[in-house]
Design a protein around this motif. Structure first.
Motif, PDB file in Angstrom:
ATOM      1  N   TRP A   9      -4.201   7.217   0.531  1.00 36.68           N
ATOM      2  CA  TRP A   9      -4.691   8.588   1.483  1.00 36.68           C
ATOM      3  C   TRP A   9      -6.380   7.871   2.315  1.00 36.68           C
ATOM      4  O   TRP A   9      -6.085   8.758   3.199  1.00 36.68           O
ATOM      5  N   LEU A  10      -6.553   6.911   1.509  1.00 38.69           N
ATOM      6  CA  LEU A  10      -8.550   6.526   2.299  1.00 38.69           C
ATOM      7  C   LEU A  10      -8.105   5.327   3.090  1.00 38.69           C
ATOM      8  O   LEU A  10      -8.907   5.520   4.416  1.00 38.69           O
ATOM      9  N   VAL A  11      -7.115   4.483   2.834  1.00 38.80           N
ATOM     10  CA  VAL A  11      -6.948   3.171   3.282  1.00 38.80           C
ATOM     11  C   VAL A  11      -6.128   2.470   4.595  1.00 38.80           C
ATOM     12  O   VAL A  11      -5.649   1.933   5.560  1.00 38.80           O
ATOM     13  N   VAL A  12      -5.277   3.654   3.951  1.00 39.88           N
ATOM     14  CA  VAL A  12      -3.933   2.894   4.902  1.00 39.88           C
ATOM     15  C   VAL A  12      -3.230   4.101   5.847  1.00 39.88           C
ATOM     16  O   VAL A  12      -3.235   4.639   7.167  1.00 39.88           O
ATOM     17  N   LEU A  13      -3.380   5.618   5.591  1.00 40.54           N
ATOM     18  CA  LEU A  13      -2.692   6.680   6.494  1.00 40.54           C
ATOM     19  C   LEU A  13      -3.937   7.063   7.755  1.00 40.54           C
ATOM     20  O   LEU A  13      -3.562   7.167   8.633  1.00 40.54           O
ATOM     21  N   PRO A  14      -5.391   7.635   7.442  1.00 39.35           N
ATOM     22  CA  PRO A  14      -6.198   7.333   8.643  1.00 39.35           C
ATOM     23  C   PRO A  14      -5.899   6.493   9.978  1.00 39.35           C
ATOM     24  O   PRO A  14      -6.165   7.105  10.490  1.00 39.35           O
ATOM     25  N   PRO A  15      -6.139   5.124   9.499  1.00 41.24           N
ATOM     26  CA  PRO A  15      -6.378   3.887  10.017  1.00 41.24           C
ATOM     27  C   PRO A  15      -5.397   4.186  11.042  1.00 41.24           C
ATOM     28  O   PRO A  15      -4.720   3.348  12.519  1.00 41.24           O
ATOM     29  N   ALA A  16      -4.175   4.263   9.946  1.00 42.35           N
ATOM     30  CA  ALA A  16      -2.510   3.968  11.285  1.00 42.35           C
ATOM     31  C   ALA A  16      -2.470   5.144  11.753  1.00 42.35           C
ATOM     32  O   ALA A  16      -1.622   4.418  13.115  1.00 42.35           O
ATOM     33  N   VAL A  17      -2.811   5.962  11.530  1.00 42.12           N
ATOM     34  CA  VAL A  17      -2.664   7.345  12.619  1.00 42.12           C
ATOM     35  C   VAL A  17      -3.652   7.108  13.881  1.00 42.12           C
ATOM     36  O   VAL A  17      -3.091   7.860  15.029  1.00 42.12           O
ATOM     37  N   LEU A  18      -4.300   7.305  13.580  1.00 38.50           N
ATOM     38  CA  LEU A  18      -5.721   6.391  14.867  1.00 38.50           C
ATOM     39  C   LEU A  18      -4.699   5.511  15.205  1.00 38.50           C
ATOM     40  O   LEU A  18      -5.216   5.939  16.634  1.00 38.50           O
ATOM     41  N   GLY A  19      -4.143   4.435  14.999  1.00 37.42           N
ATOM     42  CA  GLY A  19      -4.348   3.554  15.368  1.00 37.42           C
ATOM     43  C   GLY A  19      -3.120   3.811  16.717  1.00 37.42           C
ATOM     44  O   GLY A  19      -2.442   3.653  17.309  1.00 37.42           O
ATOM     45  N   LEU A  20      -2.358   4.450  15.661  1.00 41.00           N
ATOM     46  CA  LEU A  20      -0.517   5.325  16.272  1.00 41.00           C
ATOM     47  C   LEU A  20      -1.098   5.619  17.719  1.00 41.00           C
ATOM     48  O   LEU A  20      -0.858   5.994  18.939  1.00 41.00           O
ATOM     49  N   ILE A  21      -1.935   6.353  17.204  1.00 41.46           N
ATOM     50  CA  ILE A  21      -2.866   7.571  18.463  1.00 41.46           C
ATOM     51  C   ILE A  21      -4.064   7.088  19.485  1.00 41.46           C
ATOM     52  O   ILE A  21      -3.460   6.966  20.665  1.00 41.46           O
ATOM     53  N   PHE A  22      -4.359   5.681  19.653  1.00 42.66           N
ATOM     54  CA  PHE A  22      -4.443   4.668  20.623  1.00 42.66           C
ATOM     55  C   PHE A  22      -4.012   3.817  21.246  1.00 42.66           C
ATOM     56  O   PHE A  22      -3.582   3.685  21.894  1.00 42.66           O
ATOM     57  N   GLY A  23      -2.270   3.616  20.387  1.00 46.34           N
ATOM     58  CA  GLY A  23      -1.674   3.282  20.983  1.00 46.34           C
ATOM     59  C   GLY A  23      -0.683   3.980  21.794  1.00 46.34           C
ATOM     60  O   GLY A  23      -0.021   3.701  22.971  1.00 46.34           O
TER      61      GLY A  23
END
Length: 73
Positions: A29-43
């Motif tokens: 919830w804290l370390v995986v999903l938020p950065p992955a979604v943010l990285g997906l948006i930036f990608g």
């Protein structure tokens, strides 16, 4: 933005490895999903196919781990 999305995906993947350990599923919830979604948006904004693929795989595995552990319904 290309490198930022890759860095976020790599950091999320490292957190995913910790999240697979028993009693550390809450890290998804804290370390995986938020950065992955943010990285997906930036990608998507940078049109970087490798960053999109990495972040989709990491987010899918994190969500799968949450579903198996009962933390994501």
């Amino acid at each position: 933005m290309r490198f930022l999305s890759l860095i976020l995906g790599i950091l999320a993947a490292l957190g995913l490895l910790l999240g697979f350990l028993p009693l550390f599923g809450w890290l998804n919830w804290l370390v995986v999903l938020p950065p992955a979604v943010l990285g997906l948006i930036f990608g998507v904004l940078a049109r970087d196919r490798s960053a999109i693929t990495l972040n989709v795989v990491v987010a899918a595995l994190g969500a799968l781990r949450l579903m198996l552990g009962g933390g994501f319904l």
